[in-house]
Motif scaffolding. Structure first.
Motif, PDB file in Angstrom:
ATOM      1  N   UNK A 225      28.164   6.208  92.035  1.00  0.00           N
ATOM      2  CA  UNK A 225      28.659   4.842  92.041  1.00  0.00           C
ATOM      3  C   UNK A 225      28.983   4.478  90.599  1.00  0.00           C
ATOM      4  N   UNK A 226      30.043   3.711  90.407  1.00  0.00           N
ATOM      5  CA  UNK A 226      30.377   3.348  89.030  1.00  0.00           C
ATOM      6  C   UNK A 226      30.990   1.965  88.973  1.00  0.00           C
ATOM      7  N   UNK A 227      30.853   1.338  87.798  1.00  0.00           N
ATOM      8  CA  UNK A 227      31.409   0.000  87.640  1.00  0.00           C
ATOM      9  C   UNK A 227      31.496  -0.393  86.181  1.00  0.00           C
ATOM     10  N   UNK A 228      32.375  -1.336  85.909  1.00  0.00           N
ATOM     11  CA  UNK A 228      32.570  -1.859  84.555  1.00  0.00           C
ATOM     12  C   UNK A 228      32.259  -3.344  84.559  1.00  0.00           C
ATOM     13  N   UNK A 229      31.369  -3.760  83.676  1.00  0.00           N
ATOM     14  CA  UNK A 229      31.000  -5.168  83.556  1.00  0.00           C
ATOM     15  C   UNK A 229      31.359  -5.644  82.152  1.00  0.00           C
ATOM     16  N   UNK A 230      32.208  -6.649  82.091  1.00  0.00           N
ATOM     17  CA  UNK A 230      32.686  -7.185  80.811  1.00  0.00           C
ATOM     18  C   UNK A 230      32.239  -8.629  80.654  1.00  0.00           C
ATOM     19  N   UNK A 242      30.399  -8.092  74.939  1.00  0.00           N
ATOM     20  CA  UNK A 242      29.610  -6.906  75.284  1.00  0.00           C
ATOM     21  C   UNK A 242      30.085  -6.439  76.652  1.00  0.00           C
ATOM     22  N   UNK A 243      30.111  -5.131  76.843  1.00  0.00           N
ATOM     23  CA  UNK A 243      30.499  -4.591  78.148  1.00  0.00           C
ATOM     24  C   UNK A 243      29.740  -3.296  78.397  1.00  0.00           C
ATOM     25  N   UNK A 244      29.668  -2.923  79.676  1.00  0.00           N
ATOM     26  CA  UNK A 244      29.033  -1.661  80.026  1.00  0.00           C
ATOM     27  C   UNK A 244      29.858  -0.939  81.072  1.00  0.00           C
ATOM     28  N   UNK A 258      22.974   9.737  85.324  1.00  0.00           N
ATOM     29  CA  UNK A 258      23.565   8.470  84.893  1.00  0.00           C
ATOM     30  C   UNK A 258      24.365   8.683  83.621  1.00  0.00           C
ATOM     31  N   UNK A 259      25.403   7.883  83.486  1.00  0.00           N
ATOM     32  CA  UNK A 259      26.198   7.864  82.260  1.00  0.00           C
ATOM     33  C   UNK A 259      26.444   6.411  81.895  1.00  0.00           C
ATOM     34  N   UNK A 260      26.227   6.098  80.627  1.00  0.00           N
ATOM     35  CA  UNK A 260      26.351   4.713  80.163  1.00  0.00           C
ATOM     36  C   UNK A 260      27.166   4.689  78.875  1.00  0.00           C
ATOM     37  N   UNK A 261      28.166   3.823  78.844  1.00  0.00           N
ATOM     38  CA  UNK A 261      28.917   3.573  77.610  1.00  0.00           C
ATOM     39  C   UNK A 261      29.021   2.068  77.411  1.00  0.00           C
ATOM     40  N   UNK A 262      29.079   1.653  76.158  1.00  0.00           N
ATOM     41  CA  UNK A 262      29.105   0.232  75.818  1.00  0.00           C
ATOM     42  C   UNK A 262      30.369  -0.118  75.051  1.00  0.00           C
ATOM     43  N   UNK A 263      30.862  -1.326  75.282  1.00  0.00           N
ATOM     44  CA  UNK A 263      31.978  -1.873  74.530  1.00  0.00           C
ATOM     45  C   UNK A 263      31.608  -3.211  73.940  1.00  0.00           C
ATOM     46  N   UNK A 264      32.406  -3.677  72.988  1.00  0.00           N
ATOM     47  CA  UNK A 264      32.170  -4.972  72.368  1.00  0.00           C
ATOM     48  C   UNK A 264      31.081  -4.978  71.321  1.00  0.00           C
ATOM     49  N   UNK A 265      30.311  -3.895  71.231  1.00  0.00           N
ATOM     50  CA  UNK A 265      29.174  -3.865  70.308  1.00  0.00           C
ATOM     51  C   UNK A 265      29.218  -2.686  69.335  1.00  0.00           C
TER      52      UNK A 265
END
Length: 329
Positions: A225-230, A242-244, A258-265
């Motif tokens: 399962x995957x998703x992007x939260x901004x 911040x985003x994930x 699991x794989x996790x990447x971050x944006x905005x930070x």
């Protein structure tokens, strides 16, 4: 605007030949480049239009991976049926970025190559090590609330990487394929964007004259399962505070991968390897999620006005995991 030479390449070979001159830049959608040329931040002596070289194919490979031509537009990529099905995190990230009009023009390679949104970099007046090495970083003591980072910074630059698409690709895993004067080579996506360190003017791993030809996404993680939260100040046309981008694989109520990447930070699309490791084999509950979120931000360096980004990014991880796992308590 300064004068420059304009070339329209009919093939990759023509583009590479034209791109060898000093201060030559490749032009595709132009959504970043033309803005910065107008601001006199980027000063090309030659623009090489590559829109006719044929790098606009989106191809599924036998192993389930995807080959994305450099000129595939963000709209085409976001709406492709296989991308939506196999890589929903990527489709969601693309649709969360910019406007429909910009997505229709913006290209995959251009998105990867987009430059920072730091106002001190773009004003062409303030001291900025990225624009003029050795001049200083105005953002450190200035206005750094929204488009500046807490991960991967240095005393020379704290500008965040602005892309949503790149955060999703960092989570998925990808390879950047390039051609240049010395032939073809590949660059792991996580190695493509560079931390500022002592050389903030170097933002990527491309050598002079090299051209991105396509990007290959790793095969999708099976049964994931995957998703992007901004998270941002407003819902429309705004860069992430911040985003994930998260991909999670479950067996019952336990996380197997699991794989996790971050944006905005981050000063580059930020992959949180230690947080991923902490999730594997653990129950999908809030305690597990909060521990992973803390690990993801443990190396953060807050500045006076953007310290809030640390708990905000942690919440982006926890909320995204809760949503993907069905809110397991």
């Amino acid at each position: 605007m300064r004068s420059f030479q304009f070339d329209r390449a009919a093939s990759t070979e023509q583009a590479l030949k034209a791109g060898q001159s000093n201060q030559a830049m490749y032009l595709a959608g132009g959504t970043t480049l033309l803005d910065l040329v107008k601001l006199d931040v980027m000063q090309p002596e030659r623009l090489v239009d590559i829109n006719r070289v044929g790098l606009n194919r989106l191809e599924r490979q036998d192993d389930g991976s995807v080959r994305i031509g450099a000129l595939v537009t963000n709209t085409t990529l976001a709406q492709d049926n296989y991308i939506v099905q196999a890589y929903p995190v990527l489709s969601q990230a693309l649709l969360a970025g910019a406007t429909t009009q910009l997505r229709n023009k913006a290209t995959t390679a251009g998105n990867v190559m987009q430059r920072v949104r730091c106002h001190y970099f773009r004003d062409n007046v303030s001291p900025c090590n990225k624009r003029k090495p050795g001049s200083g970083c105005s953002a450190i003591e200035g206005d750094h609330r929204s488009v500046h980072a807490v991960l991967g910074t240095s005393q020379h630059c704290i500008a965040m990487h602005p892309s949503d698409m790149c955060v999703a690709m960092a989570a998925i895993g990808a390879t950047v394929h390039v051609q240049g004067p010395k032939g073809e080579r590949t660059i792991d996506f996580l190695d493509f964007h560079l931390r500022p360190g002592d050389t903030p003017e170097r933002e990527h791993a491309l050598a002079p004259g090299e051209l991105i030809t396509y990007i290959t996404l790793a095969p999708p993680l099976a049964n994931s399962l995957s998703g992007y939260l901004k998270l941002r100040d407003r819902a429309s046309y705004q860069f992430a505070l911040a985003s994930s981008a998260i991909i999670v694989q479950l067996q019952g109520d336990r996380i197997t991968d699991a794989r996790i990447a971050l944006g905005g930070v981050g000063t580059k699309p930020w992959r949180a390897h230690e947080a991923e490791q902490s999730l594997r084999g653990q129950p999908a509950n809030d305690e597990t999620f909060r521990r992973a979120a803390q690990l993801a931000l443990q190396g953060a360096t807050p500045y006076r006005h953007n310290a809030y980004k640390i708990p905000l990014a942690q919440q982006a991880i926890v909320r995204n995991l809760q949503t993907l796992t069905g809110g397991v308590a």
